[in-house]
Scaffold this active site. Structure first.
Site, PDB file in Angstrom:
ATOM      1  CB  CYS A 122      -0.933  -0.009   1.208  1.00  0.00           C
ATOM      2  SG  CYS A 122      -1.987  -1.478   1.280  1.00  0.00           S
ATOM      3  CG  HIS A 258      -3.324   2.962   2.116  1.00  0.00           C
ATOM      4  ND1 HIS A 258      -3.878   2.507   0.945  1.00  0.00           N
ATOM      5  CD2 HIS A 258      -3.390   1.914   2.992  1.00  0.00           C
ATOM      6  CE1 HIS A 258      -4.263   1.253   1.095  1.00  0.00           C
ATOM      7  NE2 HIS A 258      -3.986   0.876   2.333  1.00  0.00           N
ATOM      8  CG  ASN A 289      -6.960  -1.395   1.307  1.00  0.00           C
ATOM      9  OD1 ASN A 289      -6.184  -1.112   0.401  1.00  0.00           O
ATOM     10  ND2 ASN A 289      -6.540  -1.726   2.518  1.00  0.00           N
TER      11      ASN A 289
END
Length: 333
Positions: A122, A258, A289
């Site tokens: 990420c 993020h 996500n």
């Protein structure tokens, strides 16, 4: 002893254009609830996620990247032939070699651009952005395409109550080019490998190949451990990035973390004491996500909706499996 000729690049670098691609299929929480015992209210309260996008067979890592890249190149106002580097961050391209970046560079029509993949979870977009900045300042490329792309639906265990609702698919891309002013700040990045078990692939590919396990490998995580680390440690990293750029929270216009979890985002906002005028990206609500794709996708949406504008000063921070992280301050394209 011979002296090597010094490189001659641009004095600084900046983001010139951004593009995003979200698969056409929208998946509400009700679909997730078919395979786990939970509720829509629980998923929303724990993560903030209402819907996510899942890719079809045709929406491959390369195909989604090409869509996002085309938009970013058009937004930057340059030609494909001017791109000297293609950097792709992904953990969901299932060919070990060759790098999917080479396929993307070719199909876009670049003139033999340098192309490679990176795996930084990420935080991958931040890693790619930093590498692109170095290439431009060093002089090995004038324009570099940085892509974050994931098909995490391929690595999701729909029976894992801790992760089944989290992940989505998509691609985000930016074009990084030369600048006369510093528009990408110093990167604060690092890793904490002693915590690598908190987010990981369940088993190696070889275990599946050899028949040691029957279930296809997936991503799993220790939710509470990840939450504590992200909230307490990543707020410190974000502050370090602000300090390195020589600005304060009052100078910020936009915060693009993020998109891991709305509770993590809200906690970071509180810990950093961000003023009310700072726009905060919460793209996770409808995108989920998307790991390496989450920051450029969130950036693209903020600019498209007018919540952020060209020239705004933004703090971006990615963090995830590894555990790795990367934070920097940028001027929005």
């Amino acid at each position: 002893m011979a002296k090597i000729k010094p490189s001659k690049g641009a004095p600084y670098a900046r983001i010139l254009g951004v593009g995003g691609y979200r698969p056409t299929r929208v998946v509400p929480n009700e679909v997730i609830l078919e395979t786990i015992e939970s509720s829509d209210e629980w998923i929303r309260s724990r993560s903030g996620i209402e819907t996510r996008h899942w890719a079809s067979d045709e929406e491959t890592v390369a195909a989604m990247s090409l869509e996002a890249s085309g938009k970013a190149i058009a937004d930057a106002g340059i030609s494909v032939e001017q791109i000297g580097g293609v950097i792709v961050s992904t953990v969901s391209h299932f060919k070990q070699t060759p790098a999917v970046a080479t396929e993307i560079a070719d199909k876009l029509g670049t003139d033999k651009a340098a192309a490679f993949d990176i795996s930084a979870g990420c935080a991958g977009f931040g890693y790619g952005l930093t590498l692109a900045k170095g290439m431009i300042v060093e002089g090995s490329a004038e324009y570099v395409l940085v892509i974050g792309v994931e098909r995490l639906s391929d690595l999701t265990d729909l029976e894992d109550r801790a992760t089944a609702f989290l992940f989505g698919d998509g691609a985000g891309a930016v074009v990084v080019g030369p600048s006369e002013e510093p528009e990408i700040g110093p990167t604060v990045w690092g890793s904490e490998g002693d915590k690598s078990d908190t987010i990981k692939q369940t088993v190696p590919w070889t275990d599946y190949r050899n028949g040691t396990v029957e279930k296809f490998p997936a991503i799993t995580q220790e939710g509470q451990a990840v939450f504590r680390w992200a909230v307490f440690e990543m707020a410190k990293v974000a502050q370090q990035a602000l300090d390195a750029a020589g600005i304060t929270v009052d100078d910020l216009d936009v915060f693009i973390p993020h998109q891991a979890n709305v509770r993590i985002i809200d906690s970071m906002v509180k810990t950093l004491k961000l003023p009310e005028h700072v726009t905060v990206a919460r793209d996770i609500r409808t995108t989920g996500n998307t790991s390496a794709a989450s920051i450029p996708l969130a950036m693209e949406r903020l600019l498209a909706t007018g919540e952020a504008k060209s020239g705004d000063t933004a703090l971006v921070i990615g963090f995830g499996a590894g555990l790795v992280y990367a934070a920097t301050v940028v001027t929005l394209p």
